[in-house]
Design an enzyme around this catalytic site. Structure first.
Site, mmCIF file in Angstrom:
data_model
loop_
_atom_site.group_PDB
_atom_site.id
_atom_site.type_symbol
_atom_site.label_atom_id
_atom_site.label_comp_id
_atom_site.label_asym_id
_atom_site.label_seq_id
_atom_site.Cartn_x
_atom_site.Cartn_y
_atom_site.Cartn_z
ATOM 1 N N ASP A 11 -71.515 22.751 6.814
ATOM 2 C CA ASP A 11 -71.155 24.131 7.148
ATOM 3 C C ASP A 11 -69.637 24.275 7.041
ATOM 4 O O ASP A 11 -68.949 23.347 6.601
ATOM 5 C CB ASP A 11 -71.681 24.510 8.534
ATOM 6 C CG ASP A 11 -71.121 23.636 9.657
ATOM 7 O OD1 ASP A 11 -70.088 22.956 9.458
ATOM 8 O OD2 ASP A 11 -71.723 23.634 10.741
ATOM 9 N N ALA A 12 -69.118 25.394 7.468
ATOM 10 C CA ALA A 12 -67.678 25.652 7.346
ATOM 11 C C ALA A 12 -66.833 24.671 8.155
ATOM 12 O O ALA A 12 -65.656 24.465 7.852
ATOM 13 C CB ALA A 12 -67.367 27.084 7.776
#
Length: 147
Positions: A26-27
């Site tokens: 994810d980020a």
């Protein structure tokens, strides 16, 4: 005789290495939770391939596929970008048309995720069919000396 699942003889866990890539995260650089299931799927596929059972050949030859019937995941610690992981897969039971497996996704000694899965053998019509005898044999006996 009861219709309980057969317990296979003890065999070593299959191990499959996986590197965590940017696309898996994810980020924040943490592996997205659903990607652990992808890692487990790849490891199951390679376990079967190494035992001589390729999905394509089973589909084209016997007209069967192996489909996930049930899956549960427990997440303990996060995997991160560039981590080197091992997926350990152990067959824990065989039914007439099912395979039960425990899978552990590890980074070194740390268990990050545990997946329990039941795979069903289904025919072209989507209905359950018995596991092929050669597959049952390979999964129910110690294969550590067959490499």
């Amino acid at each position: 005789m009861t219709l309980t699942a057969l317990k296979p003889q003890a065999q070593p866990a299959h191990r499959f290495p996986i590197r965590v890539y940017y696309e898996d995260t994810d980020a924040g650089g943490i592996v997205y939770y659903a990607n652990y299931l992808k890692f487990a799927e790849r490891a199951r596929t390679e376990m079967l391939r190494e035992a001589g059972f390729h999905h394509t050949a089973m589909m084209q030859g016997e007209g069967i596929v192996l489909a996930v019937r049930r899956c549960a995941a427990e997440y303990m610690k996060p995997a991160k970008l560039d981590d080197m992981l091992d997926v350990e897969t152990q067959v824990t039971g065989l039914g007439a048309a099912t395979i039960d497996l425990d899978q552990s996704i590890r980074r070194g000694p740390d268990e990050l995720c545990r997946v329990t899965v039941t795979i069903a053998c289904v025919g072209r019509d989507g209905r359950p069919v018995r596991l092929p005898a050669p597959l049952r044999h390979v999964l129910s006996t110690d294969t550590s000396d067959k490499k």
